[in-house]
Design a protein around this motif. Structure first.
Motif: not given
Length: 600
Positions: A192, A195-197, A233, A241
């Motif tokens: 996953d 960090r985001n994305n 990210p 994103p």
């Protein structure tokens, strides 16, 4: 002063159980006792690779002498390596002798070479690798992939799980007899991300097979497919994103070897294709890159003192706009080369002289001479030196590819330099000490600069500069007990622009790696890796990257010869650091797994 004192204390009291490796292939293209070679070579063997529990080649190499590892942070993001202050594009990467540097960008994405494929890695730092041609500026990294042997497990399987829902699986199958050998590796990795994305998914498949046609001839076939999909990210200041990238790399290679009395002939043909698709809906962009390479090589060696050969390859580069369905760039270039190497043993001296000539359709002719010398004072002490011309060709992107953020420079010159080093090594019983000093005088180094220095919003371009890199590498060891191993290396580096005196970017002055391994009982092994890197300049107008200290800890337990388990903590002190400006590395993470092997 205090920092330098701590470094030297670590070196004085360090111990290293692996004081010497057995053979080294890459310098002369046939197996050599590493004790007969200069001090600028290193081998990472299979046991070391298995003990590290890393996913990629970049992670495997990051603690080696004079290696500078860069990463954009999250698992799966691009990573690169440079040697002795050279750029990433000036480090030649080979897989089983086949060059894999990206013609478009010049460098190699070390994330796309899975550690599960690797049998061993050989490193040549600096000069002495002139027979490989362009890219072997800072040095050469030759990845030798796994091959089937009579001692290989029939099945080797592993599974791991860790932070950020990271799941890894791998399966290796092998068979070998007197006539035929085959090995296949498949692996999957998903996470996953920290960090985001930053999600990441990859699939990898490797095949190596060989057939003994007779007592004197063998044919070998190999192929690899690596594909991944991952989010990008972006930096902390400019997150992206919705940015996604897809990579699809594949290659095939055929080798034929023939023994001719005291000589041997080796012929290789290979083809590779690297595809990349970068999609950013927010920018309404869909950019596609394709690199195709076709090549062949032939070597003849006689009695391990004479080697000569020829090499040919063609590189094709295409950049397309997937939204407009147009081709922005479509370039190709052809390279032909011939080389020779002479190895002489005179009294206590070992002399290796080589020369290579390249002719390229894009940038003309380049000749590359080099000489290495080893003086064995006795069975325990040697002095060595290397000096040679090194060079690197501009990449397709640097020459031709322009957009709103980057302006290519078709007038770039070939990077050239003279690389030299001198060192000594002492190894006897439980004691080992090695030190090497190096100097690289570089002409026409390619550097990113602002297209208009007076405009703060100007796009980047590239230009040639004269630079120098110099420093020292130290390794030391003393085996204290049968249950405790230490090893340490220290690199001192200064790299600067000869005209302005400015430090080159991403060149830390001091780097220290220290590993302690304790085996309190035979099945159990506990290792700690301490890593320190100085602050680094990353360009005018931008603050330096801070220096940092990280600590990794791993525990391995061998339940039986067929079953083992492990757990590893990366950056367990939760250090806040960056290897690439504005791209934070993950904090403390933990991974664990099991491995099962079955023999015939």
């Amino acid at each position: 002063m205090k920092k330098i004192l701590i470094i030297w204390l670590c070196l004085i009291f360090a111990a290293n159980a692996g004081l010497a490796q057995e053979v080294f292939l890459s310098l002369t293209k046939y197996d050599e006792d590493i004790k007969e070679l200069p001090t600028n070579v290193t081998v990472i063997e299979q046991k070391q690779i298995e003990a590290k529990h890393v996913e990629t080649l970049g992670e495997l190499l990051q603690n080696e002498t004079s290696i500078n590892f860069k990463s954009y942070g999250t698992l799966g993001s691009a990573s690169s390596i440079s040697i002795r202050g050279a750029t990433a594009a000036q480090t030649l990467v080979l897989i089983d002798g086949r060059r894999v540097n990206d013609p478009a960008m010049g460098g190699t994405d070390f994330t796309s070479i899975p550690a599960v494929n690797i049998e061993r890695v050989e490193i040549i730092r600096g000069a002495g690798a002139s027979i490989y041609g362009t890219g072997a500026f800072g040095g050469v990294i030759n990845v030798i992939t796994k091959k089937a042997a009579s001692s290989s497990p029939m099945v080797d399987a592993g599974i791991s799980y860790g932070s950020f829902n990271t799941i890894g699986t791998n399966l290796t199958g092998a068979y070998a007899d007197e006539k035929f050998a085959a090995l296949a590796v498949t692996s999957l990795l998903t996470t996953d991300g920290s960090r985001n994305n930053s999600t990441y998914n990859n699939e990898n498949f490797l095949f190596n097979g060989s057939v003994n046609l007779s007592e004197i001839s063998t044919i070998a076939l190999s192929a690899n497919v690596f594909q991944s999909v991952y989010g990008i990210p972006g930096s902390k200041s400019y997150p992206t994103p919705n940015y996604e990238q897809q990579d699809n790399n594949r290659y095939a290679k055929a080798d034929y070897s023939l023994l001719l009395g005291k000589g041997s002939l080796n012929v290789t043909a290979y083809a590779s294709q690297n595809k990349r698709k970068a999609i950013n809906p927010a920018w309404m962009s869909d950019t596609r890159y394709t690199n195709d390479t076709l090549g062949a090589q032939a070597d003849f060696s006689f009695d391990k003192w004479l080697l000569f050969g020829a090499e040919w390859w063609q590189e094709d580069y295409k950049q397309e706009d997937g939204i407009a369905n147009t081709t922005a760039e479509n370039r190709d270039r052809v390279n032909t080369a011939a080389y020779a190497q002479l190895n002489l043993d005179l009294w206590k001296f070992r002399i290796i002289t080589s020369v290579r000539g390249d002719s390229n359709s894009a940038y003309g002719d380049v000749a590359t001479p080099a000489v290495s010398a080893v003086f064995s004072v006795n069975d325990y002490f040697k002095i060595s030196g290397n000096c040679g011309k090194v060079w690197n060709a501009p990449s397709f992107t640097q020459l031709y590819s322009s957009d709103a953020f980057f302006i290519a420079n078709p007038d770039l010159k070939v990077e050239e330099g003279i690389s030299s080093d001198v060192g000594f090594e002492y190894a006897q019983d439980k004691t080992r000490l090695m030190a090497t000093a190096f100097y690289v005088d570089t002409k026409n180094l390619i550097k990113n600069v602002a297209a208009d220095p007076m405009d703060p919003f100007s796009p980047w371009t590239v230009a040639n500069y004269d630079t120098k890199q110099y420093g020292a590498e130290v390794e030391a060891g003393y085996i204290m007990t049968a249950w405790m191993d230490h090893k340490v290396n220290y690199t001192y580096l200064k790299a600067e622009n000869k005209d302005t005196g400015e430090w080159l970017t991403y060149c830390p002055q001091n780097t220290v790696n220290y590993t302690l391994t304790v085996k309190p009982v035979q099945p159990l092994s506990v290792s700690a890796i301490a890593y320190y890197r100085d602050s680094q300049s990353i360009g005018a107008g931008v603050p330096d990257l801070d220096g940092f200290f990280t600590l990794d800890l791993s525990v391995n337990y061998k339940v039986t010869d067929s079953f083992s388990c492990w757990v590893k903590g990366f950056n367990i002190t939760n250090a806040d650091y960056q290897l690439q400006y504005d791209y934070p590395m993950p904090g403390a993470t933990v991974y664990g797994g099991i491995n099962i092997k079955f023999w015939k």
